[in-house]
Design a protein around this motif. Sequence first.
Motif, PDB file in Angstrom:
ATOM      1  N   PHE A 362      -1.828-120.597  56.776  1.00 42.21           N
ATOM      2  CA  PHE A 362      -2.382-120.717  58.129  1.00 42.21           C
ATOM      3  C   PHE A 362      -1.238-120.653  59.136  1.00 42.21           C
ATOM      4  CE2 PHE A 362      -1.367-125.001  56.855  1.00 42.21           C
ATOM      5  CZ  PHE A 362      -0.950-125.658  58.005  1.00 42.21           C
ATOM      6  N   ALA A 363      -1.448-119.879  60.171  1.00 36.31           N
ATOM      7  CA  ALA A 363      -0.409-119.673  61.176  1.00 36.31           C
ATOM      8  C   ALA A 363      -0.245-120.937  62.006  1.00 36.31           C
ATOM      9  CB  ALA A 363      -0.765-118.488  62.064  1.00 36.31           C
ATOM     10  N   VAL A 372       4.117-119.950  58.626  1.00 37.87           N
ATOM     11  CA  VAL A 372       2.831-119.892  57.918  1.00 37.87           C
ATOM     12  C   VAL A 372       2.910-120.787  56.689  1.00 37.87           C
ATOM     13  CG1 VAL A 372       1.079-118.397  56.881  1.00 37.87           C
ATOM     14  CG2 VAL A 372       2.536-117.512  58.726  1.00 37.87           C
ATOM     15  N   THR A 413      -4.504-115.411  54.618  1.00 37.16           N
ATOM     16  CA  THR A 413      -4.085-116.213  55.773  1.00 37.16           C
ATOM     17  C   THR A 413      -5.226-116.394  56.759  1.00 37.16           C
ATOM     18  OG1 THR A 413      -1.761-115.562  55.610  1.00 37.16           O
ATOM     19  CG2 THR A 413      -2.516-116.305  57.752  1.00 37.16           C
ATOM     20  N   ASN A 415      -5.855-117.406  60.659  1.00 33.47           N
ATOM     21  CA  ASN A 415      -5.112-117.448  61.924  1.00 33.47           C
ATOM     22  C   ASN A 415      -6.040-117.928  63.032  1.00 33.47           C
ATOM     23  OD1 ASN A 415      -3.424-117.092  64.078  1.00 33.47           O
ATOM     24  ND2 ASN A 415      -3.128-114.902  63.815  1.00 33.47           N
ATOM     25  N   TYR A 417      -6.059-118.334  66.381  1.00 37.93           N
ATOM     26  CA  TYR A 417      -5.405-118.080  67.657  1.00 37.93           C
ATOM     27  C   TYR A 417      -6.225-118.602  68.835  1.00 37.93           C
ATOM     28  CZ  TYR A 417      -8.311-113.935  66.774  1.00 37.93           C
ATOM     29  OH  TYR A 417      -9.342-113.095  66.430  1.00 37.93           O
ATOM     30  N   PRO A 427      -4.395-109.226  64.533  1.00 38.81           N
ATOM     31  CA  PRO A 427      -3.112-109.667  63.980  1.00 38.81           C
ATOM     32  C   PRO A 427      -2.579-108.728  62.914  1.00 38.81           C
ATOM     33  CG  PRO A 427      -4.902-110.967  63.066  1.00 38.81           C
ATOM     34  CD  PRO A 427      -5.507-110.097  64.122  1.00 38.81           C
ATOM     35  N   ASN A 430      -0.133-110.586  56.929  1.00 41.02           N
ATOM     36  CA  ASN A 430       1.032-111.341  56.468  1.00 41.02           C
ATOM     37  C   ASN A 430       1.501-110.778  55.120  1.00 41.02           C
ATOM     38  OD1 ASN A 430       3.006-113.325  56.287  1.00 41.02           O
ATOM     39  ND2 ASN A 430       1.610-114.848  55.407  1.00 41.02           N
ATOM     40  N   MET A 436      -6.231-110.984  56.638  1.00 42.67           N
ATOM     41  CA  MET A 436      -6.090-112.180  57.477  1.00 42.67           C
ATOM     42  C   MET A 436      -7.353-112.330  58.318  1.00 42.67           C
ATOM     43  SD  MET A 436      -3.355-112.964  60.546  1.00 42.67           S
ATOM     44  CE  MET A 436      -1.953-113.058  59.453  1.00 42.67           C
ATOM     45  N   GLY A 438      -8.972-113.905  61.597  1.00 45.42           N
ATOM     46  CA  GLY A 438      -8.622-114.459  62.897  1.00 45.42           C
ATOM     47  C   GLY A 438      -9.815-115.142  63.530  1.00 45.42           C
TER      48      GLY A 438
END
Length: 496
Positions: A362-363, A372, A413, A415, A417, A427, A430, A436, A438
């Motif tokens: 996770f960012a 991350v 991942t 993210n 945001y 994004p 990764n 990923m 978002g």
Amino acid sequence: MAQVLEFKLPDLGEGLTEAEIVRWLVQVGDVVAVDQPVVEVETAKAMVEVPCPYGGVVTARFGEEGAELPVGAPLLTVAVGEGAEGHRPAAGPGTDGGAARAGEQPGVGERRSEGSGNVLVGYGTSEAPARRRRVRPQGRASGATAGSGTAGSGTAGAGPSGAGVPGRANGRVRVAEPVDGPVPVISPLVRRLARENDLDLRELTGSGPDGLILRADVEYALRAAAAQGGRAAREAGPHPDGTVREQALAATAGAAATGSAGSAVPPGDVRIPLKGVRGAVADKLARSRREIPDATCWVDADATELMRARAAMNAASGPKISLVALLARICTAALARFPELNSTVDTQAREIVRFDHVHLGFAAQTDRGLVVPVVRDAHARDAEALTSEFARLTEAARAGRLTPGELTGGTFTLNNYGVFGVDGSTPIVNHPEAAMLGVGRIVPKPWVHEGELAVRQVVQLSLTFDHRVCDGGTAGGFLRYVADCVEQPAVLLRTL
């Protein structure tokens, strides 16, 4: 009888080859215990406190705060055994390296001490490290010509007097005469910096112990050369004694430095080195863009019921459940249905590798840049366990205490945001993962609900994926399932 042992920067794992000294935790003359942290260093992965495997008196430290050292370079020396107190340097400033100068080691035949036996990511302390002796300069050649043994370009040391690139001495720019034999440099990174900028180290005066050339000396010389470059170009010309003006030589070094790094920096502009975490992120993102043919799809979802479900959970007794934990639980359920996205591409073997576990990254934005952290085996954790692990890793990230192992090995991942107040994003995947998810901010918006226009809590979800591992149908199916779970959390009951 006391002996002096050298402790070198250990292998910090994950392929890391260097680290930057952030903060010294001990001074020369301090008494340290076995496995006591002595220095805080920053790698491309994390901030790490490095423990010393020896107990005794610190007799020397190598490297200033801000300096980069390669793995295997000396960090400090410690006097151990009976009589170690006698190795304390005399009180007063400038005692770094006083009792045991850089690189001096106990003689052959001295007894090795027992280490702590602990291991710091690939570095065993069960026995003393190999001895190392620093090469000292053989002396200065007062009448040597600038061309003798120079490592830089032919213009860097032009002139019969041997005048060269400015070094640092008492805060002023001065020119040192070249030396014969090896040049004492604190690390290979400093030597590389000089080489990339066509700077002749033989013509610098080191500010470290015994004239040791530090990274700060090289950077100071390059800055001074760039600052004096304009004036030197106008004033360049021979002196009556036939020597070349120092300013002209500074201009030469400045031109070489700016030429190798790109265009000159105008007044007021700033160059920021891409190193540490920022540099690692830059390298990974650039590699992702080069190697991964990514695509993005997105959908708006009504998150009203998810927010109500979370509120009901937190109204009951027990630990509070975070929204990111619920989103993570949705991700793992979706990956179980669409395992193509929980994979990576082995380019050498030309194979897609699907994982049987979900290590969920996770960012997290920190003062040191984007990191991350990875939640291991996220698929086997419930919402409470996920909440606890997210909180632990986030706190460690903000404090700079994440280990390399907590920052690597992710398979997918998440993210979020939306915490930055934005609705959507595309994004970059990764690398070497394949996808990923978002999540934008959740905000009240007009929405048609059960045939009626209503104000609902709406979120935009986006999926960026590696088009090599699946086609749009799979990616769309994954994202639609995530959206369905957000809109109707009861859908998750089918996979619990």
